[in-house]
Design an enzyme around this catalytic site. Structure first.
Site, mmCIF file in Angstrom:
data_model
loop_
_atom_site.group_PDB
_atom_site.id
_atom_site.type_symbol
_atom_site.label_atom_id
_atom_site.label_comp_id
_atom_site.label_asym_id
_atom_site.label_seq_id
_atom_site.Cartn_x
_atom_site.Cartn_y
_atom_site.Cartn_z
ATOM 1 N N ASN A 10 0.868 -1.187 0.000
ATOM 2 C CA ASN A 10 0.000 0.000 0.000
ATOM 3 C C ASN A 10 0.899 1.229 0.000
ATOM 4 O O ASN A 10 1.454 1.593 1.041
ATOM 5 C CB ASN A 10 -0.909 -0.017 1.241
ATOM 6 N N TRP A 11 1.037 1.836 -1.174
ATOM 7 C CA TRP A 11 1.931 3.000 -1.288
ATOM 8 C C TRP A 11 1.305 4.255 -0.659
ATOM 9 O O TRP A 11 1.959 5.284 -0.577
ATOM 10 C CB TRP A 11 2.265 3.263 -2.757
ATOM 11 N N LYS A 12 0.046 4.182 -0.280
ATOM 12 C CA LYS A 12 -0.668 5.318 0.319
ATOM 13 C C LYS A 12 -0.503 6.577 -0.555
ATOM 14 O O LYS A 12 -0.334 6.459 -1.757
ATOM 15 C CB LYS A 12 -0.194 5.567 1.751
ATOM 16 N N HIS A 95 -9.981 0.748 4.171
ATOM 17 C CA HIS A 95 -8.724 0.915 4.915
ATOM 18 C C HIS A 95 -8.996 1.795 6.139
ATOM 19 O O HIS A 95 -9.798 2.724 6.071
ATOM 20 C CB HIS A 95 -7.661 1.546 4.012
ATOM 21 N N GLU A 167 -6.063 -5.699 10.068
ATOM 22 C CA GLU A 167 -5.078 -4.666 10.377
ATOM 23 C C GLU A 167 -5.447 -3.986 11.699
ATOM 24 O O GLU A 167 -6.298 -3.080 11.716
ATOM 25 C CB GLU A 167 -5.063 -3.607 9.282
ATOM 26 N N SER A 219 2.718 -2.573 10.362
ATOM 27 C CA SER A 219 4.154 -2.511 10.675
ATOM 28 C C SER A 219 4.921 -3.768 10.264
ATOM 29 O O SER A 219 5.867 -4.176 10.947
ATOM 30 C CB SER A 219 4.356 -2.227 12.161
ATOM 31 N N GLY A 241 4.309 1.327 5.034
ATOM 32 C CA GLY A 241 5.600 2.033 5.035
ATOM 33 C C GLY A 241 6.734 1.266 4.372
ATOM 34 O O GLY A 241 7.463 1.826 3.532
HETATM 35 C C1 PEP Z 1 -1.292 -0.092 5.903
HETATM 36 O O1 PEP Z 1 -1.223 1.014 5.397
HETATM 37 O O2 PEP Z 1 -2.265 -0.790 5.683
HETATM 38 C C2 PEP Z 1 -0.203 -0.548 6.764
HETATM 39 C C3 PEP Z 1 -0.246 -1.774 7.229
HETATM 40 O O3 PEP Z 1 0.793 0.341 7.029
HETATM 41 P P1 PEP Z 1 2.182 0.011 7.800
HETATM 42 O O4 PEP Z 1 2.777 -1.218 7.147
HETATM 43 O O5 PEP Z 1 3.022 1.229 7.576
HETATM 44 O O6 PEP Z 1 1.853 -0.234 9.221
#
Ligand code: PEP
Length: 265
Positions: A10-12, A95, A167, A219, A241
């Protein structure tokens, strides 16, 4: 036979088009074609079309990060699943950043899941509890409510095809050490995957419960990925991330390969 692993980046809301194109180029260089690992890149609307011309489809599939539930009409600034349908295989839906920062309700998420199927886009439904809910030990209740509402309009066949990402919101983007307070453990991932399958089985039957793909996300990085990928009932990971760094992301793909083939970490 082992189940395929699914790794979703997920590049957000990051990178301009040139930066995204460079990252994709680096990922092409680093990542081999693995027939038992599916890799999905969830990118901004802006990047979907141009990167569709660059992407090696033997290695990667594209996903949107969100879309609107009506197919067309007076919804200025929105993009619908029907507009995305030629371009993407998947879309994230619900999300936590959409739910929390943009006020997406359970109803919105349910309509988006249906709109995705109506337009031949597979939803990657994100569910998870907030920190206060976690502290009050309401995780299962929250997951139950988010899941039953989101799947309300679906058939068992549709549920069997989709992806669900657990998540825990309190653990998203929280660093690397899952022994710390704000990082969930592989055992949490395993427990919630089993709970999600149980809930799906009670409404949609054994086939849907066994076929639905369940991811863990929050994470995940190249150091901790293996433990989550080895957890029973977890088909893969959703990575935020760490997916912006090609060393990290290719390390996660490598961990999936090693997990599937029983190789040492
Ligand atoms: C996400 O954006 O769904 C996510 C899991 O982010 P991160 O890996 O940065 O916690």
């Amino acid at each position: 036979m082992k189940r395929k692993k699914l790794i979703v980046a997920n590049w957000k809301m990051n990178m301009n088009l040139q930066q995204a194109s460079i990252l994709l180029h680096r990922l092409h260089e680093r990542i081999q074609i693995h027939k038992d690992i599916e890799i999905v890149l969830a990118m901004s609307y802006l990047h979907l079309q141009p990167l569709s011309l660059q992407i090696d489809r033997r290695k990667f599939r594209q996903s949107a990060q969100n879309a609107y539930y009506d197919d067309h009409g007076p919804f200025t600034g929105e993009v619908s699943f029907s507009m995305l349908h030629d371009l993407v295989h998947y879309s994230l839906v619900g999300h936590s950043e959409r739910r929390v920062k943009f006020g997406e309700s359970l109803d919105d998420v349910r309509k988006k899941v249906s709109a995705a199927f109506r337009n031949d886009v597979l939803p990657i439904l994100c569910i998870g509890e907030q920190k206060d809910e976690h502290l009050r030990q309401e995780t299962k209740q929250v997951i139950h409510d988010q899941l039953s509402s989101a799947l309300l309009d679906l058939t068992a066949e549709e549920v069997a095809e989709m992806v669900i990402a657990y998540e825990p919101v309190w653990a998203i983007s929280n660093g690397t050490d899952y022994h710390g307070h704000d990082i969930a453990t592989p055992d949490d991932a395993k427990e919630m995957a089993a709970y999600i399958r149980l809930q799906i089985e009670s409404t949609f039957g054994k086939y849907a419960a066994n076929s639905v793909r369940i991811l863990y996300g929050a994470s995940v990085n190249s150091e901790n990925a293996r433990a989550f990928l080895d957890a029973d009932g977890v088909d893969g990971v959703l990575v935020g991330g760490a997916s912006l760094n090609y060393h990290e992301f290719s390390g996660i793909v490598n961990a999936a390969y090693r997990s599937l083939h029983g190789l040492e970490a």
